[in-house]
Scaffold this motif. Structure first.
Motif, short mmCIF file in Angstrom:
data_model
loop_
_atom_site.label_atom_id
_atom_site.label_comp_id
_atom_site.label_asym_id
_atom_site.label_seq_id
_atom_site.Cartn_x
_atom_site.Cartn_y
_atom_site.Cartn_z
N PHE A 18 0.84 -1.21 0.00
CA PHE A 18 0.00 0.00 0.00
C PHE A 18 0.87 1.25 0.00
O PHE A 18 0.56 2.25 -0.64
N ARG A 19 1.98 1.19 0.74
CA ARG A 19 2.77 2.41 0.92
C ARG A 19 3.67 2.70 -0.26
O ARG A 19 3.96 3.83 -0.55
N ARG A 20 4.20 1.63 -0.89
CA ARG A 20 5.24 1.92 -1.86
C ARG A 20 5.04 1.20 -3.20
O ARG A 20 5.03 1.81 -4.24
N ARG A 21 4.90 -0.09 -3.15
CA ARG A 21 5.05 -0.84 -4.41
C ARG A 21 3.81 -0.84 -5.27
O ARG A 21 3.89 -1.05 -6.47
N SER A 22 2.66 -0.64 -4.64
CA SER A 22 1.40 -0.51 -5.37
C SER A 22 1.16 -1.60 -6.41
O SER A 22 0.82 -1.35 -7.55
N THR A 23 1.39 -2.87 -5.99
CA THR A 23 1.03 -3.99 -6.85
C THR A 23 -0.47 -4.01 -7.08
O THR A 23 -0.95 -4.34 -8.17
N LEU A 24 -1.19 -3.62 -6.01
CA LEU A 24 -2.66 -3.67 -6.07
C LEU A 24 -3.19 -2.86 -7.24
O LEU A 24 -3.98 -3.36 -8.05
#
Lengths: 222, 233
Positions: A18-24
């Protein structure tokens, strides 16, 4: 103890995402892009859309999860942190469970958002069976993500990893795809019975959930 | 490896004899009254279908042994079994397709066993790709062994799921439960060919095993050479 450790790993992965990689969001927008492609390719009218929908749902989820699976071990690989994770005084099975839960949470979230979007975009009035459809999807996702995380661990450090992951994972997912599509079609009233297909999904889940943690242990053995 | 080097030519000659005998029997076997001469392709198709699964079983057994005992020769055997199995699978698919055209009127049908065979071929190819994509030899061996096991678990599920899904294929010719559904005159050459193909599989497996072993020795020597050069420029 094992469950707590696994939960911490999963929590780290989900929050970190959620904070950095934003795979979602990558997964979600990949899925929506796939929907646009499907619409352009098939141009279904309302009747065809109901018939196509089960297949489209499962194919979209299958390909979308590849996006997520390619990144399951990314954080660990970047900083050589995987060894650290393995050195932690917890069983290897806990590491696997944690990684699996993290991926499962993200994939389930994407599915939860994707299903209503699909009903809207393809003009299918199936809101009544939406919870049941999500249930079937989630049931299949349990075993599928377990297998996927295992294969992601397996292809660690391989050249052309993402392609390899797809090449290995897709044929193994054929039974799940068949069962999932048939079960979803049954819910939409375009298929036959639902019970045998749900049973097949359950078999798939039980097999991979019992195999994957041990197989992960053999894999990371030094 | 020494014993294998002695065994391999023996296997080769035995296979050659059996293949010649099988070929003679096939040439003299009666035609099927419905299928005509094209029935003869089953003498190639059925044995190679059996071998494609048998080679997977062999790879599975070797992979289990490798994961258990960490014995490198088991890994070599497992690596060697994969391309041989892939070859038999490809032969099975091709011969089935050639037979399917006059019999079913189509080269391909998405029936249970055809689909499973195609998945098996992709699995074999995936195993070869996985093996060559990881440079660390130990990691590569572990990953491939685990993947072979996953495939071994998945293949029955694939088979049964596709069987539920659709079936058009004729029931199995050999060992399909109860008595074989095939006349003796056709059965004898089929059995001879089955034995010949087991020999052929063994021969190719032995050949491949020795090649892989030699390749690994060569790689090890080259590495040693490089290290030596680095140490004494």
């Amino acid at each position: 103890m094992i469950l707590h450790a696994a939960y911490r790993i999963a929590w780290k992965d989900v929050v970190g995402d959620f904070r950095r990689r934003s795979t979602l969001s990558s997964m979600l927008f990949f899925a929506i892009a796939a929907l646009v492609v499907f619409q352009a390719a098939f141009e279904p009218d309302r009747k065809e859309a109901v018939k196509l929908l089960p297949g489209l749902i499962w194919v979209t989820v299958l390909f979308t999860s590849l996006v997520g699976l390619g990144r399951v071990f990314q954080a660990e690989e970047e900083d050589g942190a995987f060894e650290g994770l393995l050195l932690a005084p917890i069983p290897r099975e806990a590491v696997f469970l944690g990684k699996w839960w993290g991926n499962l949470s993200l994939t389930a979230l994407v599915e939860l958002m994707l299903l209503p979007v699909m009903l809207v975009l393809f003009n299918v009035d199936a809101w009544a069976v939406l919870p049941a459809m999500f249930g079937v999807l989630l049931l299949g996702t349990l075993g599928f993500t377990a297998l996927g995380v295992l294969l992601a661990a397996l292809t660690q450090g391989a050249r052309g990893r993402e392609t390899l992951l797809a090449l290995l994972l897709l044929p193994l997912a054929v039974p799940l795809l068949i069962a999932g599509v048939q079960a979803t079609a049954a819910l939409l009233g375009t298929g036959g019975e639902i019970a045998p297909w749900v049973r097949l999904i359950l078999i798939f889940d039980v097999v991979y959930l019992s195999l994957a943690p041990w197989a992960f242990g053999w894999l990371v053995e030094e | 490896m020494k014993r294998l080097a002695k065994l391999q030519p023996l296997l080769g000659w035995a296979t050659l004899l059996l293949l010649v005998a099988g070929g003679w029997l096939i040439a003299n076997a009666p035609m099927d009254f419905q299928q005509g001469n094209s029935v003869r392709i089953i003498y190639l198709h059925v044995p190679s279908a059996k071998m494609s699964l048998l080679m997977y079983l062999a790879a599975t057994a070797c992979s289990v042994m490798y994961l258990w005992k960490k014995n490198e020769s088991m890994d070599i055997l497992a690596e060697a079994a994969v391309p041989v199995g892939a070859l038999f699978t490809a032969v099975t698919l091709a011969s089935g397709s050639i037979w399917g055209k006059p019999m079913w009127g189509t080269w391909w049908a998405w029936d249970a066993r055809l689909t499973s065979m195609l998945v098996l071929l992709i699995l074999y190819v995936g195993l070869m790709a996985l093996r060559s994509a990881i440079d660390n030899p130990v990691k590569s061996a572990q990953a491939t062994a685990v993947m072979v096991l996953i495939g071994a678990v998945d293949l029955p599920i694939i088979h049964f799921s596709v069987q539920w899904w659709r079936t058009l294929h004729q029931p199995a010719s050999l060992g399909g439960g109860g008595t074989p559904r095939i006349e003796g005159a056709l059965l004898t050459p089929l059995l001879v060919m089955a034995v010949a193909f087991i020999g052929l599989g063994g021969y190719l497996w032995a050949l491949r095993t020795r090649t892989v072993a030699a390749q690994r020795q060569l790689d090890a020597l080259e590495h040693a050479e490089e290290d030596h050069d680095d140490a004494h420029p």
